[in-house]
Design a protein around this motif. Structure first.
Motif, short mmCIF file in Angstrom:
data_model
loop_
_atom_site.label_atom_id
_atom_site.label_comp_id
_atom_site.label_asym_id
_atom_site.label_seq_id
_atom_site.Cartn_x
_atom_site.Cartn_y
_atom_site.Cartn_z
N SER A 148 0.83 -1.20 0.00
CA SER A 148 0.00 0.00 0.00
C SER A 148 0.86 1.26 0.00
O SER A 148 1.95 1.28 0.58
N VAL A 149 0.36 2.28 -0.67
CA VAL A 149 0.95 3.62 -0.62
C VAL A 149 0.01 4.48 0.22
O VAL A 149 -1.18 4.58 -0.08
N GLY A 150 0.54 5.06 1.27
CA GLY A 150 -0.29 5.86 2.16
C GLY A 150 -0.45 7.29 1.67
O GLY A 150 0.16 7.72 0.69
N THR A 151 -1.29 8.04 2.36
CA THR A 151 -1.48 9.46 2.08
C THR A 151 -1.47 10.23 3.38
O THR A 151 -1.59 9.66 4.46
N PHE B 295 5.43 6.50 1.06
CA PHE B 295 5.96 5.20 0.65
C PHE B 295 6.51 4.39 1.82
O PHE B 295 7.11 3.34 1.61
N GLY B 296 6.29 4.87 3.04
CA GLY B 296 6.56 4.05 4.22
C GLY B 296 7.99 4.06 4.71
O GLY B 296 8.25 3.66 5.85
N ASP C 114 8.26 14.49 6.20
CA ASP C 114 7.06 14.30 7.02
C ASP C 114 5.84 14.52 6.14
O ASP C 114 5.96 14.78 4.95
N HIS C 115 4.65 14.41 6.74
CA HIS C 115 3.44 14.32 5.93
C HIS C 115 2.76 15.66 5.64
O HIS C 115 1.66 15.67 5.09
N TYR D 42 8.33 10.91 1.53
CA TYR D 42 7.08 11.48 1.01
C TYR D 42 7.34 12.18 -0.32
O TYR D 42 8.39 12.80 -0.52
N MET D 43 6.36 12.10 -1.21
CA MET D 43 6.49 12.71 -2.53
C MET D 43 5.14 13.26 -2.96
O MET D 43 4.09 12.73 -2.60
#
Length: 720
Positions: A62-65, A329-330, A359-360, A438-439
């Motif tokens: 999984s790719v998170g958001t 991407f974890g 960071d997010h 993060y991207m």
């Protein structure tokens, strides 16, 4: 229903222990839909599939958001498996609403144009609830209902002297639309007014959609139409007006009074009529890109109404934008290349940008201290818990997020279908820093009225494994006086941990071709350049090391130093660097980060400053001059070269030759260029292939930019 385009994010997992790769696909039969990375409903960013060395599927991940971010797509069309700006059909009424909420935010059938419009009144919020429900009747598609406004006759005054509703009825598309027509009319009778209905232009309404009773006498006899684009400083909602914006001008309290009051200054007035005789107003005008449409009655003297407001346009929207959520991407990812397939017709543009972070959320939220007024950081929840008007614009978290990359050059990133896709011999290096967890991806498509670009697919190359746990680099000197070729020293200091793959190549982006490589050193020991020759390309330098650096015991902080000479043609030119393994089949490169790589220099940066301003076209050189194109292999060709400075994105360039009477002899180039050294040759022939006569000829170099055109003119002499 939207069709889904295709976007692949190819994740090459070059881990020495796994030896596998992965693909993150958007669209297609097996991939994630385009809308998944937008995470509009707070869902995950999709999944990627991990493949083994034999190409078999090993697993999916999984790719998170980000929980504090959402993506957005504005005016994007995903039909035919591609991403294109939306097309506006001239027969589609853009204001036809299928449903609306109590605030006037309305769902329209043209979903690809952003999903909704807003209908509102230019009034104080206190009166909005009283007038808005009736206003929406002019947008409901029901020709038997109407937005009806009364006129109050002043007692004892002559007829027509009193108070009437004068405020704007406003359509907000949320983005600029190509609009060239506005039509509105009162409730008409399908029998008494049949001749009026029959005379209406295409698209002709169905007569059966009108009622039996005629209210044609209530037509708008005095009206004004104003429009505004995205630059208007107007908020979307009267109840939540952010700092820096305002609500529409309130022409009169509750729409009453305000005789001959001017309109809102944010609007350009397209038409102002005080003696209209047309029951059906069908106003056509040259195509404009419009976000706001405002219609108001000019000092009414009787009751009036509008049954339907219809707005039409034609052509492609001028600007369409796609922005993913923050994709997680974890773990830190080594970002490699980016590439795409698509088309960019003349006059159109594709801007693809990336940014990466640790960071997010790339924002820092703050509020002024109640006593000192100084900024104090607050949390995301605290920021959004404040009333809208008290929220300060967030600051950019530059410590944890890179800025958006410059737009990638469209031609550089195009997929070369003559090359095997798995080889990644095409594409361009991702400009955002890595390793980063993060991207975020941003795509902006610019169209003309009749032509639009398209992206068929877009791919990223990534790796989990790192060449080094840390890579710091700096360049010296960090400031030069002019664009002449200068000597620079580039130092990279790596830090290795167990599991890092190491590197034996260093690639330095120089933007122009390096003149000389003086030395390459590893830990102070020179590399034999005859045995390990550097590769000098037009815009970069690739240095081969005499061994791979990777050992945490012996290679930590062992400096790699390269001395070379090159001109700097743009202020703040960044000499970006990457390292990689020559034996890695994927050639995934790790970015060098600016920092303190050596105590000898105090710059700690990879960018070089030069003089700001001045000419963009400099140092024009003709060699030999004169030249003798007599086919004796001596001075048969004249080389015309020049420097292009301070031009980040490609811009139109024309190089042409003329005789002294001003007649064009030959066009050497009609192309696009950016910062760099440009060179063309002339063999002394005209466009038809015939040799010119001996004499003096004029060259003209023209570069078109957003600020205008710049030219350089000089002479070339031909002798025999």
């Amino acid at each position: 229903m939207r069709k889904l385009g295709v976007l692949w994010l190819v994740v090459a997992l070059a881990s020495p222990t796994l030896g596998d790769r992965a693909e993150f696909a958007l669209g297609g039969e097996d991939g994630n839909p385009w809308t998944i990375p937008l995470a509009l409903e707070g869902e995950e960013g999709g999944f990627y599939t991990v493949y083994g060395t034999d190409g078999q599927v090993l697993r999916t991940e999984s790719v998170g958001t980000s929980p504090q971010w959402i993506g957005a797509d504005t005016l994007i069309n995903y039909a035919d498996g591609a991403m294109t700006p939306s097309w506006v059909d001239p027969n589609l009424n853009l204001t036809h609403i299928v449903s609306w909420d109590q605030n006037g935010q309305s769902q329209v059938p043209f979903h690809d144009l952003g999903g909704n419009i807003r209908v509102t009144q230019g009034e104080n919020s206190a009166f909005m609830g009283m007038t808005l429900p009736s206003t929406l009747r002019a947008y409901d598609g029901d020709r038997t209902s109407a937005m009806f406004r009364i006129f109050v006759q002043r007692i004892g005054a002559p007829p027509g002297v009193g108070r009437g509703f004068r405020n704007n009825t406003i359509t907000n598309f949320g983005a600029e639309m190509p609009i060239n027509r506005i039509r509105f009319y009162p409730r008409l009778s399908k029998t008494e007014d049949a001749h009026i209905i029959a005379a209406m232009a295409e698209p002709k309404p169905d007569p059966d959609t009108f009622g039996e009773e005629s209210f044609a006498a209530n037509f708008l006899e005095w009206y004004e139409i104003g429009v505004a684009d995205n630059s208007a400083p107007i908020a979307d909602d009267a109840f939540t007006v952010p700092k820096g914006l305002r609500w529409h001008k309130v022409i009169s309290s509750a729409g009453l009074g305000g005789y001959r009051v001017s309109n809102d200054s944010a609007y350009s007035i397209l038409r102002s009529v005080r003696e209209n005789l047309d029951v059906v107003v069908d106003f056509r005008f040259p195509l404009r890109h419009i976000r706001w449409v405002a219609i108001r009655a000019l000092d009414p003297v009787r009751d009036w109404e509008i049954a339907e407001v219809e707005i039409y346009g034609q052509g492609f929207v001028r600007k369409a934008r796609y922005l993913t959520d923050i994709l997680d991407f974890g773990q830190p990812i080594n970002w490699g290349k980016i590439r795409w397939s698509g088309q960019r017709p003349p006059g159109t543009q594709v801007e693809i940008r990336t940014r990466t972070g640790t960071d997010h959320n790339p924002h820092i939220y703050w509020e002024p201290n109640a006593i000192t007024g100084e900024a104090e950081e607050i949390s995301f929840d605290e920021h959004f818990g404040l009333p809208v008007r008290e929220r300060e614009p967030p600051l950019y978290d530059r410590d944890h997020w890179s800025f958006w990359s410059p737009p990638y050059d469209f031609e550089d990133g195009l997929r070369d279908h003559a090359q095997a896709a798995a080889a990644w011999a095409d594409g361009t290096v991702l400009q955002s820093p890595s390793p980063r967890r993060y991207m975020q991806l941003q795509v902006t498509l610019f169209a003309t009225e009749t032509e639009a670009p398209r992206l068929d697919e877009l791919q990223f190359q990534l790796a989990h494994s790192l060449s080094a746990s840390a890579l710091l680099g700096e360049i010296w000197p960090v400031e030069v006086d002019d664009a002449r070729s200068q000597r620079f020293t580039y130092v990279v200091s790596p830090d290795f941990q167990t599991g890092d793959t190491g590197f034996d190549r260093l690639e330095i982006g120089t933007h122009t071709q390096v003149d000389t490589v003086y030395h390459v050193k590893i830990g102070g020991v020179e590399v034999d350049l005859a045995a390990f020759p550097p590769q000098v390309l037009t815009d970069r330098l690739i240095v081969s090391l005499d061994r791979k650096l990777s050992d945490p015991e012996t290679d930590r902080f062992k400096q790699v130093e390269v001395a070379f000479q090159v001109p700097v043609l743009r202020f703040g030119t960044e000499f970006a660097g990457w390292v990689y393994n020559s034996d890695d089949p994927d050639r995934i490169k790790q970015r060098v980060q600016p920092g303190n790589a050596t105590f000898r220099y105090a710059g700690d940066v990879l960018a070089v400053r030069t003089q700001v301003g001045g000419r963009l076209l400099t140092d024009v050189r003709v060699h030999p001059n004169p030249f003798t194109p007599n086919n004796d292999r001596v001075n048969d060709i004249a080389q015309l070269s020049f420097d292009v400075r301070e031009v980040v994105a490609r811009r139109p360039l024309q190089v042409a030759l003329y005789d002294l009477s001003g007649h064009e002899v030959q066009t050497l180039a009609t192309t696009q260029t950016k910062t760099g050294i440009v060179e063309y040759s002339w063999d002394g022939r005209r466009s038809d292939g015939s040799l010119v006569s001996p004499g003096v000829y004029i060259y003209r170099i023209r570069l078109d930019t957003d600020e205008g055109a710049e030219e350089q003119v000089g002479t070339i002499s031909v002798a025999y």
